[in-house]
Design a protein around this motif. Structure first.
Motif, short mmCIF file in Angstrom:
data_model
loop_
_atom_site.label_atom_id
_atom_site.label_comp_id
_atom_site.label_asym_id
_atom_site.label_seq_id
_atom_site.Cartn_x
_atom_site.Cartn_y
_atom_site.Cartn_z
N PRO A 70 0.84 -1.20 0.00
CA PRO A 70 0.00 0.00 0.00
C PRO A 70 0.87 1.25 0.00
N GLU A 71 0.31 2.34 -0.50
CA GLU A 71 1.05 3.60 -0.55
C GLU A 71 1.38 4.13 0.84
N TYR A 88 -3.08 1.62 -3.64
CA TYR A 88 -1.91 0.97 -4.22
C TYR A 88 -1.62 1.61 -5.57
#
Length: 130
Positions: A70-71, A88
């Motif tokens: 995930p970011e 993402y």
């Protein structure tokens, strides 16, 4: 399981709980994907997102799954009514080296308490062109 198979394997994986999307074919080539997954993740659970990308002449059965992080890290939620957007970015800021016209996603779910698995509300995917 008797024989462990990693989730990055082309056609399998040992995890018991997973969701695999149907392959999506696009009319225009893309260099990346923005994935937004609305989820409730209890503290005893987790999930991992994988992807495959391809051009129209390559079969997905010949490609391995790629894991994507995930970011940003999101907190766990033991309240089952709270859903957060997990984002993402496939290919990062500059996109992947090669463009693609097909993609497929896999979400693998894990929990140490079967009564409290991760739950999902919606999945949104945006194809990105550089």
């Amino acid at each position: 399981p008797y024989t462990y198979v990693p989730e990055t394997n082309k056609t399998g994986g040992t995890s018991l709980a997973k969701h695999i999307t149907r392959p999506v074919t696009m009319t225009t080539s893309a260099a990346g994907l923005k994935i937004i997954l609305s989820a409730n993740k209890p503290s005893v659970a987790n999930f991992v997102v994988y992807y495959k990308v391809s051009t129209s002449d390559i079969s997905f059965d010949d490609l391995s799954w790629n894991v994507i992080s995930p970011e940003r890290t999101m907190p766990s939620d033991d309240d089952p009514t709270i859903f957060r957007d997990y984002e993402y970015l496939v290919g990062g800021i500059g996109g992947l080296a090669e463009t693609f016209t097909k993609f497929q996603l896999k979400i693998v779910m894990r929990t140490s308490n079967n009564a409290r698995p991760p739950r999902f509300k919606d999945l949104r995917v945006i194809a990105l062109v550089v």
